[in-house]
Write a protein that holds these residues in place. Structure first.
Motif, PDB file in Angstrom:
ATOM      1  N   ALA A   1       0.830  -1.201   0.000  1.00  0.00           N
ATOM      2  CA  ALA A   1       0.000   0.000   0.000  1.00  0.00           C
ATOM      3  C   ALA A   1       0.866   1.254   0.000  1.00  0.00           C
ATOM      4  N   ALA A   2       1.964   1.246   0.741  1.00  0.00           N
ATOM      5  CA  ALA A   2       2.854   2.395   0.794  1.00  0.00           C
ATOM      6  C   ALA A   2       4.183   2.030   0.146  1.00  0.00           C
ATOM      7  N   GLN A   3       4.599   2.815  -0.817  1.00  0.00           N
ATOM      8  CA  GLN A   3       5.863   2.617  -1.516  1.00  0.00           C
ATOM      9  C   GLN A   3       6.782   3.777  -1.183  1.00  0.00           C
ATOM     10  N   THR A   4       8.071   3.596  -1.463  1.00  0.00           N
ATOM     11  CA  THR A   4       9.064   4.620  -1.141  1.00  0.00           C
ATOM     12  C   THR A   4       9.844   5.019  -2.379  1.00  0.00           C
ATOM     13  N   ILE A   5      10.026   6.300  -2.539  1.00  0.00           N
ATOM     14  CA  ILE A   5      10.929   6.847  -3.547  1.00  0.00           C
ATOM     15  C   ILE A   5      12.124   7.388  -2.782  1.00  0.00           C
ATOM     16  N   LEU A   6      13.288   6.822  -3.025  1.00  0.00           N
ATOM     17  CA  LEU A   6      14.516   7.278  -2.378  1.00  0.00           C
ATOM     18  C   LEU A   6      15.271   8.137  -3.380  1.00  0.00           C
TER      19      LEU A   6
ATOM     20  N   VAL B   1      18.209  26.592  -0.870  1.00  0.00           N
ATOM     21  CA  VAL B   1      16.777  26.735  -1.168  1.00  0.00           C
ATOM     22  C   VAL B   1      15.992  26.440   0.105  1.00  0.00           C
ATOM     23  N   ASP B   2      14.931  27.178   0.328  1.00  0.00           N
ATOM     24  CA  ASP B   2      14.043  26.894   1.454  1.00  0.00           C
ATOM     25  C   ASP B   2      13.639  25.425   1.394  1.00  0.00           C
ATOM     26  N   SER B   3      13.672  24.744   2.528  1.00  0.00           N
ATOM     27  CA  SER B   3      13.406  23.295   2.561  1.00  0.00           C
ATOM     28  C   SER B   3      12.036  22.926   1.993  1.00  0.00           C
ATOM     29  N   GLN B   4      11.098  23.845   1.990  1.00  0.00           N
ATOM     30  CA  GLN B   4       9.766  23.567   1.458  1.00  0.00           C
ATOM     31  C   GLN B   4       9.659  23.832  -0.040  1.00  0.00           C
ATOM     32  N   ARG B   5      10.743  24.358  -0.661  1.00  0.00           N
ATOM     33  CA  ARG B   5      10.669  24.723  -2.074  1.00  0.00           C
ATOM     34  C   ARG B   5      11.588  23.912  -2.964  1.00  0.00           C
ATOM     35  N   GLY B   6      12.355  22.990  -2.407  1.00  0.00           N
ATOM     36  CA  GLY B   6      13.214  22.133  -3.210  1.00  0.00           C
ATOM     37  C   GLY B   6      12.380  21.149  -4.019  1.00  0.00           C
ATOM     38  N   TRP B   7      12.959  20.628  -5.091  1.00  0.00           N
ATOM     39  CA  TRP B   7      12.178  19.773  -5.991  1.00  0.00           C
ATOM     40  C   TRP B   7      11.733  18.465  -5.332  1.00  0.00           C
ATOM     41  N   VAL B   8      12.492  17.965  -4.380  1.00  0.00           N
ATOM     42  CA  VAL B   8      12.098  16.710  -3.727  1.00  0.00           C
ATOM     43  C   VAL B   8      10.849  16.929  -2.881  1.00  0.00           C
ATOM     44  N   ARG B   9      10.805  18.023  -2.149  1.00  0.00           N
ATOM     45  CA  ARG B   9       9.624  18.345  -1.343  1.00  0.00           C
ATOM     46  C   ARG B   9       8.427  18.624  -2.253  1.00  0.00           C
TER      47      ARG B   9
ATOM     48  N   LEU C   1       7.905  17.311  -5.170  1.00  0.00           N
ATOM     49  CA  LEU C   1       7.467  16.004  -5.660  1.00  0.00           C
ATOM     50  C   LEU C   1       6.573  15.326  -4.627  1.00  0.00           C
ATOM     51  N   GLU C   2       7.009  15.348  -3.377  1.00  0.00           N
ATOM     52  CA  GLU C   2       6.226  14.737  -2.304  1.00  0.00           C
ATOM     53  C   GLU C   2       4.841  15.385  -2.199  1.00  0.00           C
ATOM     54  N   GLN C   3       4.797  16.700  -2.269  1.00  0.00           N
ATOM     55  CA  GLN C   3       3.520  17.412  -2.208  1.00  0.00           C
ATOM     56  C   GLN C   3       2.633  17.067  -3.398  1.00  0.00           C
ATOM     57  N   LYS C   4       3.231  17.013  -4.574  1.00  0.00           N
ATOM     58  CA  LYS C   4       2.465  16.717  -5.786  1.00  0.00           C
ATOM     59  C   LYS C   4       1.863  15.306  -5.730  1.00  0.00           C
ATOM     60  N   LEU C   5       2.653  14.347  -5.271  1.00  0.00           N
ATOM     61  CA  LEU C   5       2.133  12.985  -5.145  1.00  0.00           C
ATOM     62  C   LEU C   5       0.963  12.933  -4.171  1.00  0.00           C
TER      63      LEU C   5
ATOM     64  N   GLY D   1      -0.091   7.269  -1.766  1.00  0.00           N
ATOM     65  CA  GLY D   1       0.502   6.445  -0.733  1.00  0.00           C
ATOM     66  C   GLY D   1       2.026   6.396  -0.751  1.00  0.00           C
ATOM     67  N   TRP D   2       2.650   7.053  -1.707  1.00  0.00           N
ATOM     68  CA  TRP D   2       4.111   7.009  -1.828  1.00  0.00           C
ATOM     69  C   TRP D   2       4.766   7.924  -0.802  1.00  0.00           C
ATOM     70  N   THR D   3       5.866   7.454  -0.240  1.00  0.00           N
ATOM     71  CA  THR D   3       6.695   8.237   0.672  1.00  0.00           C
ATOM     72  C   THR D   3       7.951   8.650  -0.078  1.00  0.00           C
TER      73      THR D   3
END
Length: 83
Positions: free
Chosen positions: A15-20, A32-40, A42-46, A56-58
């Protein structure tokens, strides 16, 4: 260092998968502000996707600013075991 994104799944899909995310300063968000980096972002978009299987992706950011390929490679086995 080349950017690597590893999709980790053990056995059948869970049910929960991980993107490392494994990268250097670009992925770590250096300067870059920690909330504006591309990884964050991506997490928000998912988390806002209509498809529940995407929500369900982490996203785990294992990136280190200034990291070398050798350094990243030496840290990778422990990160894969942990996530």
């Amino acid at each position: 260092m080349l950017l690597t994104v590893a999709l980790i799944a053990a056995g059948p899909l869970r049910a929960a998968q991980t993107i490392l995310v494994w990268g250097d300063s670009l992925s770590a968000g250096y300067g870059v502000d920690s909330q504006r980096g591309w990884v964050r972002l991506l997490e928000q978009k998912l988390g806002t996707q209509a498809d529940a299987s995407l929500r369900g992706w982490t996203v785990v950011n294992g990136s280190v600013s200034g990291e070398t390929t050798a350094g990243g490679l030496s840290r990778l086995p422990a990160a894969l075991a942990r996530h």
